[in-house]
Each structure stands twice: as structure tokens, then as C-alpha cells.
Design an enzyme around this catalytic site. Structure first.
Site, short mmCIF file in Angstrom:
data_model
loop_
_atom_site.label_atom_id
_atom_site.label_comp_id
_atom_site.label_asym_id
_atom_site.label_seq_id
_atom_site.Cartn_x
_atom_site.Cartn_y
_atom_site.Cartn_z
N ASP A 133 5.62 2.22 3.06
CA ASP A 133 5.99 0.81 3.02
C ASP A 133 6.79 0.47 4.27
OD1 ASP A 133 4.86 0.35 0.53
OD2 ASP A 133 6.75 0.45 -0.57
N ARG B 294 -1.97 -1.53 5.85
CA ARG B 294 -1.84 -2.60 4.86
C ARG B 294 -1.16 -3.77 5.59
NH1 ARG B 294 2.61 -1.39 0.80
NH2 ARG B 294 1.08 -0.21 -0.39
C1 LIG Z 1 0.36 -4.70 -2.34
C2 LIG Z 1 1.51 -5.29 -1.58
C3 LIG Z 1 2.36 -4.45 -0.88
C4 LIG Z 1 3.41 -4.99 -0.15
N1 LIG Z 1 4.17 -4.15 0.63
C5 LIG Z 1 5.13 -4.70 1.42
C6 LIG Z 1 5.85 -3.89 2.36
O1 LIG Z 1 5.64 -2.67 2.50
N2 LIG Z 1 6.78 -4.50 3.11
C7 LIG Z 1 7.04 -5.86 3.02
O2 LIG Z 1 7.88 -6.37 3.77
N3 LIG Z 1 6.38 -6.62 2.13
C8 LIG Z 1 5.44 -6.08 1.34
N4 LIG Z 1 4.77 -6.89 0.47
C9 LIG Z 1 5.25 -8.27 0.18
C10 LIG Z 1 4.72 -9.27 1.15
O3 LIG Z 1 5.23 -9.05 2.43
C11 LIG Z 1 5.08 -10.70 0.70
O4 LIG Z 1 6.47 -10.83 0.68
C12 LIG Z 1 4.55 -11.08 -0.65
O5 LIG Z 1 3.28 -10.57 -0.90
C13 LIG Z 1 4.49 -12.64 -0.77
O6 LIG Z 1 3.59 -13.19 0.13
P1 LIG Z 1 2.10 -13.61 -0.29
O7 LIG Z 1 1.28 -13.61 0.95
O8 LIG Z 1 1.62 -12.72 -1.35
O9 LIG Z 1 2.11 -15.06 -0.87
P2 LIG Z 1 3.30 -16.12 -1.09
O10 LIG Z 1 3.83 -16.49 0.24
O11 LIG Z 1 4.25 -15.61 -2.14
O12 LIG Z 1 2.48 -17.29 -1.72
C14 LIG Z 1 1.75 -18.19 -0.90
C15 LIG Z 1 0.69 -18.94 -1.72
O13 LIG Z 1 -0.09 -18.00 -2.49
C16 LIG Z 1 -0.56 -18.59 -3.65
N5 LIG Z 1 -0.10 -17.84 -4.82
C17 LIG Z 1 0.84 -16.88 -4.83
N6 LIG Z 1 1.04 -16.42 -6.06
C18 LIG Z 1 0.21 -17.09 -6.84
C19 LIG Z 1 -0.04 -17.07 -8.24
N7 LIG Z 1 0.63 -16.24 -9.06
N8 LIG Z 1 -0.98 -17.91 -8.70
C20 LIG Z 1 -1.64 -18.74 -7.90
N9 LIG Z 1 -1.43 -18.83 -6.58
C21 LIG Z 1 -0.52 -18.02 -6.06
C22 LIG Z 1 -0.01 -20.00 -3.65
O14 LIG Z 1 -0.99 -20.80 -3.08
C23 LIG Z 1 1.20 -19.90 -2.72
O15 LIG Z 1 1.56 -21.10 -2.16
C24 LIG Z 1 3.67 -6.39 -0.21
C25 LIG Z 1 2.81 -7.22 -0.92
C26 LIG Z 1 1.74 -6.71 -1.58
C27 LIG Z 1 0.82 -7.64 -2.29
#
Ligand SMILES: Cc1cc2nc3c(=O)[nH]c(=O)nc-3n(C[C@H](O)[C@H](O)[C@H](O)COP(=O)(O)OP(=O)(O)OC[C@H]3O[C@@H](n4cnc5c(N)ncnc54)[C@H](O)[C@@H]3O)c2cc1C
Length: 281
Positions: free
Chosen positions: A108, A158
Site C-alpha cells: 500500500d 494499483r
Molecule cells: C482497492 C483500493 C485500495 C486502495 N489503496 C490505497 C492506498 O494504498 N493508498 C491510498 O492513499 N489510498 C488507497 N485507496 C483509497 C483511494 O486513494 C481513495 O481515497 C478512495 O478510493 C476514494 O476515492 P474514489 O476514487 O474511490 O472515489 P471518491 O472520490 O470517494 O468518490 C467519487 C465519486 O465516486 C462515486 N461513488 C463513490 N462511492 C459511491 C457509492 N458508494 N455509490 C455510488 N457512487 C459512488 C460518486 O460519483 C462520487 O462522487 C484505495 C482504494 C481502493 C479502492
């Protein structure tokens, strides 16, 4: 605290490894892959870092063969703050175990103070191991260069937006800019990378990945989507039904508070979920 723990259960599979493995088996039954993450960060003494490594080895042994042995670890819990050599040695014990059971380990990415050190440690481990991958964060200004280097080296990446609060000197601040950068980097990884993981719940980015790979005729088997346990479960099933690989990040353990807080900070819907549950909805 008990009420908080109850609410965190939406995002955390349980406090023990067997609970996480059971969640992985339930996902597997739906055609969904998992990566298991023992929660915990910023370990400052060697004994605790060794215990964290042992717990990671334990889950690699516990996951049944038909559920892929894939884990995610944070180097900060493996002794990154203690010393480079200690951390390398400790992480290597996990990679050895993973190799023995045909498993894969994702490092991560944490806050920007540790980005360079995490990449340095990853590159050192990559000299010996091919069952290790890295995470790159689209909000960091440096990531375009890191993506190029990862592609040149054939590293498994990732791609996520990034979950930590970072200053404008190191990271993009507006969601539009972060999304635009995510799209650019994702296209590069999808076109030229080694089995990239598109880790986002953002529907505009999921849709862009579907459109881009169709246009560029990139087969569904050349990449995977990744989402977090508890977030958008219906979308997981839809993507699997459409023939895509989906892997869910399954966190477990007793140190769930920092992880749970990041999820709440990230999205107002997650806070609404918690409020709704508190009000009995
Ligand atoms: C598998 C995985 C591993 C990760 N590992 C790391 C890591 O090692 N280091 C790190 O810094 N971060 C990590 N992250 C977190 C990542 O950096 C983000 O902080 C987090 O995923 C939120 O960003 P997002 O792009 O998912 O969407 P967000 O910015 O949370 O959401 C943006 C848009 O997505 C849509 N959306 C989101 N959730 C929903 C829902 N429940 N229903 C409908 N629409 C929705 C909406 O349109 C929303 O406006 C990881 C995330 C994932 C998925």
C-alpha cells in the site's frame, strides 16, 4: 467505542483472520477476488513489526487454495520508521511465505513523507521477487514519472486517487484535476502496464476505463477493478457479470480506527450511512 466498532463493520470484515478469510470465501462464491489487509500502521518497535509480519504470513497460510492468496501490507507497520534493512528483512519474510503458497503481496502507499522510501524498498524487493506490486496515487505531482518507471520495469501497479491530506506543493487539490490526472495515468497503465488495478469507486473513472479498454481493444483479462469492502457492492456484481475481474480490499483486525476515519472523511455518503445507522435507519 462498541457502537463505533459496530458501524465500522460495514467497512471492516472482522477483527480476526478467520473472519476475513470467511469474507473472502463469500466474495469468491460471487466470482469476486479479494486482497486481505491486516489493519495497523506506524509501528515503532521491532517486536510489534515482527508480530505484524507474522500475522500477514498467517493469513497467507489460512486462505484456502481456491481463494487467491493475495494480501496488501503497509510498510509503516513492517518497520519502515525503524530502519531500512530491518523493514526489508521483515517484508521479505512475507514475500517468501507468499511465494511458497503461490500468493501475491501489494505494498500500500501511505502519506507523501514515505513515498520515496516505499518506492525504494519496493524496487529493492522487486530485484528478488516477482510476486510483489505497488500502489501509485493520482493526486501526487510526481506520479506521472513513477507510472513511466513502473511501466518500464514491468511492475504491477494499483492506481488510486490517494487518501491522505497532502499540501499543494506535492499533490493536486481539486477533485477535477485529480480525476483528469487519474484518467491520463490509467490510460497509460492500461495501454502499456503489467495487469494494472484500477482502484476507485468513482463511476466516471470506472466508465472511462470501460470505454477506453473497449476502444483500444484491451481484453478484460489484462487488468482488474478494485474497490473497498463495503463500498458499491452492487457494482462489483455488475462488473463481474459483464466479464471483468474485480478484487475487493478486505481489511480486518483490531486497529480499524484510522482506516475507518479515512473512509468517513472521504465521502459524505459514508458519514450518512453511519448517521442513518445511529438513528436506527
Ligand atoms: C482497492 C483500493 C485500495 C486502495 N489503496 C490505497 C492506498 O494504498 N493508498 C491510498 O492513499 N489510498 C488507497 N485507496 C483509497 C483511494 O486513494 C481513495 O481515497 C478512495 O478510493 C476514494 O476515492 P474514489 O476514487 O474511490 O472515489 P471518491 O472520490 O470517494 O468518490 C467519487 C465519486 O465516486 C462515486 N461513488 C463513490 N462511492 C459511491 C457509492 N458508494 N455509490 C455510488 N457512487 C459512488 C460518486 O460519483 C462520487 O462522487 C484505495 C482504494 C481502493 C479502492
Amino acid at each position: 467505542m462498541k457502537a463505533l466498532a459496530f458501524l465500522a463493520r460495514r467497512f471492516v470484515a472482522g477483527e480476526t483472520a478467520p473472519e476475513a478469510v470467511a469474507a473472502g470465501a463469500r466474495l469468491k462464491a460471487r466470482g469476486i477476488l479479494a486482497t486481505f489487509d491486516l489493519l495497523g500502521e506506524d509501528v515503532l518497535d521491532q517486536a510489534a513489526a515482527r508480530r505484524a509480519a507474522e500475522a500477514s504470513r498467517e493469513i497467507l497460510r489460512l486462505v484456502p487454495k481456491d481463494v487467491e492468496r493475495n494480501i496488501s501490507i503497509k510498510l509503516s507497520s513492517m518497520g519502515q520508521e525503524i530502519s531500512r534493512d530491518f523493514c526489508l528483512e521483515n517484508a521479505a519474510t512475507i514475500l517468501d511465505e507468499a511465494k511458497a503458497v503461490g500468493g501475491f503481496v501489494r505494498l500500500d502507499m501511505e502519506g507523501s513523507k514515505t513515498t520515496q522510501s516505499t518506492l525504494d524498498l519496493f524496487r529493492e524487493l522487486r530485484k528478488t521477487y516477482d510476486n510483489v506490486g505497488i500502489v501509485l496515487q493520482a493526486y501526487l505531482h510526481r506520479t506521472a514519472d513513477d507510472v513511466k518507471e513502473a511501466i518500464a520495469r514491468g511492475d504491477r501497479v494499483r492506481l488510486c486517487k490517494g487518501a491522505y491530506q497532502e499540501p499543494a506543493s506535492v499533490a493536486l487539490q481539486s477533485m477535477d484535476d485529480i480525476r483528469a490526472n487519474y484518467v491520463r495515468l490509467a490510460h497509460e497503465l492500461l495501454d502499456k502496464g503489467n495487469y494494472p488495478a484500477i482502484a476507485t469507486h468513482d463511476e466516471s473513472l470506472v466508465q472511462d476505463t470501460l470505454d477506453h479498454t473497449r476502444r483500444a481493444q484491451i481484453p478484460a483479462g489484462r487488468f482488474e477493478f478494485q474497490m473497498l469492502y463495503g463500498l458499491r457492492p452492487k457494482r462489483w456484481d455488475e462488473l463481474v457479470a459483464a466479464g471483468y475481474n474485480v478484487r475487493i480490499y478486505v481489511p480486518y483486525g483490531t486497529h480499524w480506527l484510522p482506516y475507518f476515519s479515512r473512509r468517513l472523511r472521504e465521502r459524505k455518503e459514508n458519514v450518512f450511512f453511519v448517521l442513518r445507522s445511529l438513528l436506527g435507519g
